[in-house]
Design a protein around this motif. Sequence first.
Motif, PDB file in Angstrom:
ATOM      1  N   ASP A   1       0.807  -1.224   0.000  1.00  0.00           N
ATOM      2  CA  ASP A   1       0.000   0.000   0.000  1.00  0.00           C
ATOM      3  C   ASP A   1       0.843   1.279   0.000  1.00  0.00           C
ATOM      4  O   ASP A   1       0.363   2.344  -0.376  1.00  0.00           O
ATOM      5  CB  ASP A   1      -0.898   0.061   1.247  1.00  0.00           C
TER       6      ASP A   1
ATOM      7  N   GLU B   1      -0.209   5.073  -1.009  1.00  0.00           N
ATOM      8  CA  GLU B   1      -0.598   6.026   0.029  1.00  0.00           C
ATOM      9  C   GLU B   1       0.108   7.356  -0.192  1.00  0.00           C
ATOM     10  O   GLU B   1      -0.486   8.426  -0.043  1.00  0.00           O
ATOM     11  CB  GLU B   1      -0.256   5.456   1.407  1.00  0.00           C
TER      12      GLU B   1
ATOM     13  N   THR C   1      -6.491   0.443  -2.476  1.00  0.00           N
ATOM     14  CA  THR C   1      -6.781   0.632  -1.054  1.00  0.00           C
ATOM     15  C   THR C   1      -5.855   1.683  -0.452  1.00  0.00           C
ATOM     16  O   THR C   1      -6.282   2.559   0.308  1.00  0.00           O
ATOM     17  CB  THR C   1      -6.615  -0.696  -0.295  1.00  0.00           C
ATOM     18  N   GLY C   2      -4.570   1.588  -0.808  1.00  0.00           N
ATOM     19  CA  GLY C   2      -3.596   2.541  -0.280  1.00  0.00           C
ATOM     20  C   GLY C   2      -3.870   3.961  -0.739  1.00  0.00           C
ATOM     21  O   GLY C   2      -3.798   4.909   0.062  1.00  0.00           O
TER      22      GLY C   2
ATOM     23  N   LYS D   1      -6.729   5.287  -1.697  1.00  0.00           N
ATOM     24  CA  LYS D   1      -7.965   5.782  -1.078  1.00  0.00           C
ATOM     25  C   LYS D   1      -7.780   6.058   0.413  1.00  0.00           C
ATOM     26  O   LYS D   1      -8.489   6.912   0.974  1.00  0.00           O
ATOM     27  CB  LYS D   1      -9.093   4.765  -1.294  1.00  0.00           C
ATOM     28  N   ARG D   2      -6.839   5.384   1.052  1.00  0.00           N
ATOM     29  CA  ARG D   2      -6.623   5.606   2.476  1.00  0.00           C
ATOM     30  C   ARG D   2      -6.145   7.034   2.746  1.00  0.00           C
ATOM     31  O   ARG D   2      -6.498   7.643   3.769  1.00  0.00           O
ATOM     32  CB  ARG D   2      -5.606   4.592   3.007  1.00  0.00           C
ATOM     33  N   GLN D   3      -5.341   7.602   1.862  1.00  0.00           N
ATOM     34  CA  GLN D   3      -4.798   8.948   2.061  1.00  0.00           C
ATOM     35  C   GLN D   3      -5.557  10.028   1.289  1.00  0.00           C
ATOM     36  O   GLN D   3      -5.662  11.167   1.746  1.00  0.00           O
ATOM     37  CB  GLN D   3      -3.320   8.981   1.632  1.00  0.00           C
TER      38      GLN D   3
ATOM     39  N   VAL E   1      -0.360   0.232   7.840  1.00  0.00           N
ATOM     40  CA  VAL E   1      -1.440   0.179   8.838  1.00  0.00           C
ATOM     41  C   VAL E   1      -1.663  -1.225   9.392  1.00  0.00           C
ATOM     42  O   VAL E   1      -2.366  -1.393  10.385  1.00  0.00           O
ATOM     43  CB  VAL E   1      -2.777   0.683   8.238  1.00  0.00           C
TER      44      VAL E   1
END
Length: 378
Positions: free
Chosen positions: A139, A143, A172-173, A175-177, A371
């Motif tokens: 990720d 990120e 996923t990475g 969208k996490r940031q 994470v």
Amino acid sequence: MKLKSLVLAACIAGLAGGASADTVKVGMITTLSGGGAGLGIDVRDGFMLAVKQAGNDKLEVIIEDDQRKPDIAVQLADKMIQSEKVDVMTGIIWSNLAMAVIPGAVAQGKFYLSPNAGPSALAGRGCNPLYFNVAWQNDNLHEGAGAYSNSAGYKNSFILAPNYPAGQDALTGYKRQYKGELAGELLTDLGQTDYASEIAQIRASGADSVFFFLPGGMGISFLKQYADSGVDIPVVGPAFSFDQGILQAVGDAALGVVNTSQWGKDLDNDANKAFVESFQAEFGRLPSLYASQGFDTANLLLSAMGKADISDVAAFQAALEEADFASTRGDFKFNTNHHPVQDIYVREVIKEGDVYTNKIIGTALEDHADVYASECKM
């Protein structure tokens, strides 16, 4: 040089005398043919450059080509563990191959040092004391791209990646940031080369930016087709789609594109300067991200060999955890899940003479940890 089945050693003298009783035997399974071969070649070359420089006749490396096929990788791993009696394994580029090989290898008591693939399933609940990732968790660079997009003011990104573990982790990475909206999200076929449909969807989406993760030949195909399409929406991606080996094939279509990486050839530390110079002298090309990861992986292993005997598993694990080596990234440390805590940089594609390359223009994330570490119990 034919490398499908090749045995290499740290120095010729070590081969002449045969392996001693305390020799550490490394099994490297990586991609040396077909799509993505450039990535495996760079990992191999970076690793073997470090081995050559160390001149340690207690280290033997057996190299095999996985052909980017999980079943081949599993067969090779079984042979290396059962017949070759390797102590340490390394080399895998692709996360689907990593998931096919690594859990079984560590279950049989073998150390695995990943120079590239870092699937989330092995960073959290699936972590293992014998598994170390020397590159990143999948990720991480994505990120960094999400964090950069925020700073660039992007509000409506269209995102796409291949449908395999690293591609899923990539989205996923990001969208996490990333704090904006999504104009669209696609998982493409692994190994896909025609992106006409995806580019048409981007054109019609109203996006103000495009984030994509398409490593190897997939990225070359996408960038060329995107440039030819006339779509004028800025693209952001991880280093995998803008790395040294890829840029020469993409050409002007990549100029000015921003990408994220934990490494750059212009990182200002003594180890990196020496690595870039020696790699170029040895192989006649600039090193890539993958070459730097292979180089660091070998030097991590060599540092542990200098502190502990491979037969003492607990001591050797502790020596690896210390990460007492001069990394091309500068300071290097592992988190509790054996994945790096490190800066993620922002790079821009430029041209130096006739060579396309990257320069670091900022830092997206500092001392960044994945994470999943909180889920790792060991």
